[in-house]
Design a protein around this motif. Structure first.
Motif, mmCIF file in Angstrom:
data_model
loop_
_atom_site.group_PDB
_atom_site.id
_atom_site.type_symbol
_atom_site.label_atom_id
_atom_site.label_comp_id
_atom_site.label_asym_id
_atom_site.label_seq_id
_atom_site.Cartn_x
_atom_site.Cartn_y
_atom_site.Cartn_z
ATOM 1 N N LEU A 22 0.979 -1.340 -0.058
ATOM 2 C CA LEU A 22 0.023 0.228 -0.068
ATOM 3 C C LEU A 22 0.799 1.260 0.200
ATOM 4 C CD1 LEU A 22 -2.471 -1.209 2.719
ATOM 5 C CD2 LEU A 22 -3.004 -1.264 0.450
ATOM 6 N N GLN A 23 0.471 2.462 -0.897
ATOM 7 C CA GLN A 23 1.182 3.571 -0.820
ATOM 8 C C GLN A 23 0.361 4.411 -0.262
ATOM 9 O OE1 GLN A 23 2.358 4.888 -4.965
ATOM 10 N NE2 GLN A 23 1.638 7.035 -4.201
ATOM 11 N N PHE A 24 1.081 5.112 0.800
ATOM 12 C CA PHE A 24 0.328 6.139 1.669
ATOM 13 C C PHE A 24 1.079 7.367 1.279
ATOM 14 C CE2 PHE A 24 -0.911 2.377 4.235
ATOM 15 C CZ PHE A 24 -1.622 2.768 5.318
ATOM 16 N N ASN A 25 0.151 8.473 0.908
ATOM 17 C CA ASN A 25 0.595 9.638 0.714
ATOM 18 C C ASN A 25 0.064 10.583 1.950
ATOM 19 O OD1 ASN A 25 1.584 9.128 -1.815
ATOM 20 N ND2 ASN A 25 -0.451 8.975 -2.914
ATOM 21 N N LEU A 26 0.741 11.219 2.711
ATOM 22 C CA LEU A 26 0.594 12.076 3.673
ATOM 23 C C LEU A 26 0.768 13.404 3.479
ATOM 24 C CD1 LEU A 26 2.813 10.100 6.478
ATOM 25 C CD2 LEU A 26 0.554 9.521 5.533
ATOM 26 N N LEU A 27 -0.351 14.544 3.712
ATOM 27 C CA LEU A 27 -0.307 15.620 3.489
ATOM 28 C C LEU A 27 0.284 16.430 4.584
ATOM 29 C CD1 LEU A 27 -0.713 18.199 1.383
ATOM 30 C CD2 LEU A 27 -3.296 18.051 2.277
ATOM 31 N N PHE A 28 1.141 17.264 4.743
ATOM 32 C CA PHE A 28 1.629 18.042 5.896
ATOM 33 C C PHE A 28 0.879 19.439 5.986
ATOM 34 C CE2 PHE A 28 4.311 14.665 6.213
ATOM 35 C CZ PHE A 28 4.652 14.302 7.462
ATOM 36 N N GLU A 29 0.427 19.818 7.141
ATOM 37 C CA GLU A 29 -0.527 21.039 7.285
ATOM 38 C C GLU A 29 0.411 22.262 7.478
ATOM 39 O OE1 GLU A 29 -2.586 19.490 10.761
ATOM 40 O OE2 GLU A 29 -4.340 18.562 9.186
ATOM 41 N N GLU A 30 1.642 22.327 8.082
ATOM 42 C CA GLU A 30 2.607 23.288 8.188
ATOM 43 C C GLU A 30 4.013 22.976 7.876
ATOM 44 O OE1 GLU A 30 1.247 23.497 12.320
ATOM 45 O OE2 GLU A 30 2.251 21.756 13.172
ATOM 46 N N ASP A 31 4.717 23.921 7.913
ATOM 47 C CA ASP A 31 6.187 23.913 7.736
ATOM 48 C C ASP A 31 6.804 22.965 8.921
ATOM 49 O OD1 ASP A 31 5.620 25.664 5.709
ATOM 50 O OD2 ASP A 31 6.827 27.173 6.368
ATOM 51 N N THR A 32 7.541 22.183 8.764
ATOM 52 C CA THR A 32 8.066 21.484 9.691
ATOM 53 C C THR A 32 9.543 20.806 9.296
ATOM 54 O OG1 THR A 32 7.572 19.939 11.246
ATOM 55 C CG2 THR A 32 7.029 19.112 9.250
ATOM 56 N N GLU A 36 11.594 6.096 1.292
ATOM 57 C CA GLU A 36 13.041 6.576 0.697
ATOM 58 C C GLU A 36 12.785 8.154 0.271
ATOM 59 O OE1 GLU A 36 14.230 3.449 -1.794
ATOM 60 O OE2 GLU A 36 13.291 2.070 -0.596
ATOM 61 N N ASP A 37 11.963 8.776 1.171
ATOM 62 C CA ASP A 37 11.995 10.281 0.834
ATOM 63 C C ASP A 37 12.736 10.887 2.204
ATOM 64 O OD1 ASP A 37 11.280 13.018 1.058
ATOM 65 O OD2 ASP A 37 9.483 12.732 0.453
ATOM 66 N N TYR A 38 13.895 11.192 1.827
ATOM 67 C CA TYR A 38 15.098 11.791 2.909
ATOM 68 C C TYR A 38 14.827 13.301 2.996
ATOM 69 C CZ TYR A 38 16.507 6.834 1.609
ATOM 70 O OH TYR A 38 16.655 5.611 1.607
ATOM 71 N N ARG A 39 14.057 14.061 2.472
ATOM 72 C CA ARG A 39 14.003 15.368 2.596
ATOM 73 C C ARG A 39 13.672 15.744 4.105
ATOM 74 N NH1 ARG A 39 8.992 17.385 -0.315
ATOM 75 N NH2 ARG A 39 8.276 15.243 0.075
ATOM 76 N N LYS A 40 14.157 16.749 4.739
ATOM 77 C CA LYS A 40 14.167 16.952 6.251
ATOM 78 C C LYS A 40 13.149 18.368 6.324
ATOM 79 C CE LYS A 40 17.712 16.702 8.933
ATOM 80 N NZ LYS A 40 19.057 17.117 9.359
ATOM 81 N N ASN A 41 13.442 19.094 5.282
ATOM 82 C CA ASN A 41 12.498 20.496 5.426
ATOM 83 C C ASN A 41 11.429 20.266 4.680
ATOM 84 O OD1 ASN A 41 14.373 22.304 7.117
ATOM 85 N ND2 ASN A 41 15.736 22.134 5.163
ATOM 86 N N ILE A 42 10.033 20.087 5.498
ATOM 87 C CA ILE A 42 8.848 20.141 4.611
ATOM 88 C C ILE A 42 8.086 21.247 4.904
ATOM 89 C CG2 ILE A 42 6.743 18.758 4.761
ATOM 90 C CD1 ILE A 42 9.146 16.901 4.045
ATOM 91 N N LYS A 43 7.368 21.744 3.498
ATOM 92 C CA LYS A 43 6.679 22.932 3.652
ATOM 93 C C LYS A 43 5.238 22.556 3.799
ATOM 94 C CE LYS A 43 10.037 25.907 2.780
ATOM 95 N NZ LYS A 43 10.505 26.707 3.941
ATOM 96 N N ALA A 44 4.401 23.626 4.325
ATOM 97 C CA ALA A 44 2.827 23.165 4.252
ATOM 98 C C ALA A 44 2.402 22.840 2.939
ATOM 99 C CB ALA A 44 2.159 24.495 5.089
ATOM 100 N N GLY A 45 1.514 21.792 2.825
ATOM 101 C CA GLY A 45 1.159 21.447 1.696
ATOM 102 C C GLY A 45 1.905 20.226 0.756
ATOM 103 N N ASP A 46 3.132 20.046 1.484
ATOM 104 C CA ASP A 46 3.883 19.074 0.709
ATOM 105 C C ASP A 46 3.375 17.592 1.239
ATOM 106 O OD1 ASP A 46 5.724 20.828 -0.279
ATOM 107 O OD2 ASP A 46 7.381 20.700 1.167
ATOM 108 N N LYS A 78 6.794 16.987 16.544
ATOM 109 C CA LYS A 78 5.341 16.371 16.455
ATOM 110 C C LYS A 78 4.597 17.044 15.064
ATOM 111 C CE LYS A 78 5.213 14.377 20.382
ATOM 112 N NZ LYS A 78 6.736 14.177 20.695
ATOM 113 N N SER A 79 5.364 16.527 13.783
ATOM 114 C CA SER A 79 4.744 17.356 12.640
ATOM 115 C C SER A 79 3.421 16.507 12.312
ATOM 116 C CB SER A 79 6.051 16.828 11.662
ATOM 117 O OG SER A 79 7.005 17.513 12.087
ATOM 118 N N ARG A 80 2.460 17.378 12.063
ATOM 119 C CA ARG A 80 1.053 17.012 11.756
ATOM 120 C C ARG A 80 0.724 16.760 10.426
ATOM 121 N NH1 ARG A 80 -2.738 20.635 15.414
ATOM 122 N NH2 ARG A 80 -1.367 22.228 14.368
#
Length: 306
Positions: A13-23, A91-101, A136-138
């Motif tokens: 199963l492929q889970f796509n998570l949408l982040f609500e804020e910069d984190t 295997e997504d190694y990004r650390k800086n996540i923007k709101a909407g990523d 605690k990235s939501r």
């Protein structure tokens, strides 16, 4: 015999998570996902204050059935509570996540663990509300897809007609056709670290015999989990390694059980064999889904044949 050994039911199963804020997320996300999943499962289901040895509901415990491996019989080489009913890949190694990523990870369920799909979804959904990692990235679960790109969940609507488990042998047949069509280069590319003890020592470079032995053992573990009680094949033909590239990898994770940081180690890179024996090809392709070596539930030991 190969088809019977590979009659292991699974779903990826492929889970796509949408982040609500910069984190900021950890670079290696599988440990945070797995640890968070376990914590949410305990919060939702534990009725014994997490004192497992005194719990009268152990045989019915959802946490044990989803997080750990209950098996009627185990191969003689299995020790401890190896988790073989599921594995997580990210295997997504990004650390800086923007709101909407969005961040994608994969959950593979085997055998009877497939029926606990709802428990896993609920745990990851609760984790999104609580927050993942030390920041605690939501997030919300934006979409869940099957291996063929069909949406099982989207916009909070579950479409179980696309929840379609299959046998590992089905995957192997598709991959064989691809390799025969495009040509097999006899190269195994390890996308995540391989942590493998062979002849009493952890591999510092790739060993064809070590890889095959680990692969056959992994298949037997999943067979036993699915109540297929067969011996694993013997390594009668050991392909020669004609080229390899290796780099050591260390991944640090926090263990809530031990309340400390743990270092997981392995090797990444590729290994090219002079040839892949026809009688081993199906098993080697099965390993693309099953992974090999230690810490597979943390995503270790994922390779691809090219």
């Amino acid at each position: 015999m190969e088809k019977k050994r590979l009659s292991i039911l699974y779903i990826k199963l492929q889970f796509n998570l949408l982040f609500e804020e910069d984190t900021i997320l950890p670079e290696e996300k599988v440990s945070a996902l797995r640890g968070g999943m376990g914590e949410m499962l305990l919060r939702q289901n534990c009725v014994s204050d997490r004192i497992c040895e005194e719990c009268v509901f152990e045989s019915a415990c959802i946490v044990r059935k989803t997080m750990y491996t209950y098996m009627e019989k185990k191969p003689s080489f299995m020790q401890g509570n190896d988790s073989v009913g599921y594995l997580i890949e990210c295997e997504d190694y990004r650390k800086n996540i923007k709101a909407g990523d969005t961040v994608t990870f994969y959950l593979t369920l085997f055998g009877n663990n497939i029926v606990y799909f709802g428990q896993y979804v609920q745990a990851f959904s609760q984790l999104g509300m609580y927050g993942i990692g030390k920041n605690k990235s939501r997030y919300i679960i934006w979409e869940i897809k099957n291996m063929f790109g069909q949406s099982i969940l989207k916009n909070d609507i579950i479409q179980m007609e696309y929840f379609i488990p299959e046998y590992i042998s089905d995957y192997v047949e598709r991959r064989k056709k691809e390799l025969y069509l495009y040509g097999c280069q006899n190269t195994l590319i390890f996308h995540t670290p391989l942590s493998l003890k062979f002849h009493g020592e952890y591999l510092q470079k790739y060993s064809a015999e070590g890889i095959l032995t680990a692969l056959f053992r992994r298949i037997q573990m999943l067979d036993y989990f699915c109540e297929i009680y067969l011996d694993y094949p013997e390594c009668e033909i050991i392909p020669e390694i004609i080229m390899q590239s290796v780099k050591k990898k260390r991944i640090y994770r926090y263990s809530s059980t031990q309340d400390s940081k743990i270092c997981l180690t392995g090797i990444e890179g590729f290994v090219t064999l002079d040839k892949i024996p026809e009688e081993y090809l199906g098993y080697i392709l099965a390993g693309e889904i099953l992974h090999i070596g230690k810490n597979s539930s943390f995503g270790f030991g994922r390779y691809e044949v090219r």
